[in-house]
Design a protein around this motif. Structure first.
Motif, mmCIF file in Angstrom:
data_model
loop_
_atom_site.group_PDB
_atom_site.id
_atom_site.type_symbol
_atom_site.label_atom_id
_atom_site.label_comp_id
_atom_site.label_asym_id
_atom_site.label_seq_id
_atom_site.Cartn_x
_atom_site.Cartn_y
_atom_site.Cartn_z
ATOM 1 N N LEU A 1 0.826 -1.203 0.000
ATOM 2 C CA LEU A 1 0.000 0.000 0.000
ATOM 3 C C LEU A 1 0.862 1.256 0.000
ATOM 4 O O LEU A 1 1.873 1.318 0.723
ATOM 5 N N ARG B 1 -4.881 -6.875 2.897
ATOM 6 C CA ARG B 1 -3.874 -7.089 1.857
ATOM 7 C C ARG B 1 -2.968 -8.221 2.320
ATOM 8 O O ARG B 1 -2.500 -8.221 3.463
ATOM 9 N N THR C 1 -5.459 -8.474 -2.657
ATOM 10 C CA THR C 1 -6.464 -7.875 -1.772
ATOM 11 C C THR C 1 -7.638 -8.837 -1.659
ATOM 12 O O THR C 1 -8.214 -9.247 -2.677
ATOM 13 N N GLY D 1 -2.800 -7.386 -6.420
ATOM 14 C CA GLY D 1 -2.430 -6.007 -6.153
ATOM 15 C C GLY D 1 -3.034 -5.507 -4.856
ATOM 16 O O GLY D 1 -3.636 -6.266 -4.092
ATOM 17 N N GLN E 1 -4.960 -2.508 -4.794
ATOM 18 C CA GLN E 1 -6.023 -1.555 -5.075
ATOM 19 C C GLN E 1 -7.323 -2.000 -4.399
ATOM 20 O O GLN E 1 -7.494 -3.170 -4.051
ATOM 21 N N ASN E 2 -8.232 -1.036 -4.224
ATOM 22 C CA ASN E 2 -9.524 -1.346 -3.618
ATOM 23 C C ASN E 2 -10.283 -2.363 -4.463
ATOM 24 O O ASN E 2 -10.143 -2.426 -5.688
ATOM 25 N N ARG F 1 -13.377 -4.229 -6.404
ATOM 26 C CA ARG F 1 -14.413 -3.764 -7.329
ATOM 27 C C ARG F 1 -15.496 -4.847 -7.454
ATOM 28 O O ARG F 1 -15.262 -6.006 -7.096
#
Length: 318
Positions: A108, A155, A248, A266, A268-269, A271
């Motif tokens: 992060l 994460r 994640t 990764g 990232q948030n 989805r």
């Protein structure tokens, strides 16, 4: 001509009908949203989670650890983290090695610390069972209704394949402790007259990572997500993992009582497209979220350490 009062009544009825249509549209939209709440949606609870940024982060082990599941022994006092956020499981103890480390590359943005977890004796301390066992690492949670759509996100760093314990089987678990109201039959000497009552049942849905070793005949080293569980209580094989490094993971719990599972490579948030599956595990409809925790598993032979697992920023949202 239509009188003024009649026109007003017609107008009010039109507004009422239009409002009902708008409300129905909103309810349909809410229903669809409830069907898939992306983990990480809403407010992050700063008290239920950890960023491991404190350089003084430390876990007090209070050896030997508990192993109630294997031999009925709860060896108090239980281990705990100095920041009060983590504690030892009375059922399975805690990972043998818990250390704050520098965040592995690709983590992060701005993160300087993460947590390394490993275990050697995953069963009874210093008494290898020579069969797969697991430890628990539990966050200090909070009881919250699924009407608030709680979710949990973490994460996880997957090390290069050559650093994994060379064994085909479950290595890591990201799980939640939740409750449902379940109808159960009361005990009676007369089975035909048994009455039923609703009782709180605790269960532990989760996302596991299973290693597939080429040493055991697989074409190449890889891993796969295992989802616990479907309506029959069966584990479900999820997507294959061919990429190591950061991932994640997330789970959400919606007012309809379902559990939703997500993962993406990764940091990232998450989805909507990262959705893996949704179930009523064991046929239960979840009513309350209580906590989340991690499992570290190995072959428990007294000489082989588990895969080194690293986590960062595990948090509760609602």
């Amino acid at each position: 001509m239509v009188g003024k009062n009649v026109r007003e009544r017609i107008f009010r009825r039109f507004v009422s009908t239009a409002s009902a249509i708008v409300l129905l549209s909103v309810l349909v939209t809410v229903s669809r949203v409830q069907a898939q709440i992306v983990p990480g949606t809403g407010f992050r609870d700063p008290d239920v989670g950890d960023d491991f940024e404190d350089p003084e982060w430390e876990f007090i082990h209070n050896w030997p650890k508990s192993s109630r599941e294997q031999d009925g022994q709860e060896r108090q006092p239980f281990g705990y983290s100095r920041n009060g956020k983590w504690f030892e499981s009375a059922k399975r103890g805690h990972p043998d090695y818990l250390k704050r480390i520098a965040t592995p590359p690709g983590g992060l943005p701005g993160s300087k610390g993460a947590l390394l977890m490993r275990s050697l004796y995953t069963g009874i301390p210093y008494a290898p069972s020579f069969k797969g066992n697991q430890d628990d690492f539990i966050i200090e949670g909070t009881s919250i209704s699924v009407n608030y759509s709680p979710s949990v996100v973490v994460r996880v760093y997957l090390p290069p394949w050559d650093e994994w314990e060379d064994r085909t089987g479950t290595s890591f678990g990201f799980r939640a402790g939740v409750q449902a109201l379940v109808e159960k039959k009361k005990k009676s000497r007369f089975p035909l007259f048994r009455r039923t009552s609703k009782q709180w049942e605790t269960y532990w849905p989760g996302i596991f990572i299973q290693f597939n070793s080429k040493t055991d005949g697989h074409p190449q080293d890889s891993a796969v997500f295992i989802i616990r569980a479907d309506e029959r209580g069966q584990d479900v094989v999820g997507p294959m993992i061919h990429q190591t490094g950061w991932w994640t993971l997330g789970m959400s719990f919606t007012p309809d009582g379902r559990v939703h599972y997500y993962a993406r490579p990764g940091v990232q948030n998450l989805r909507p497209s990262d959705h893996i599956a949704s179930f009523w595990p064991y046929g239960y409809r979840c009513r309350t979220f209580n906590t989340f925790f991690f499992n570290i598993a190995n072959r428990d032979d007294g000489k082989t350490w588990s895969t080194p697992w690293v986590i960062d920023d595990p948090y509760l949202y609602y």
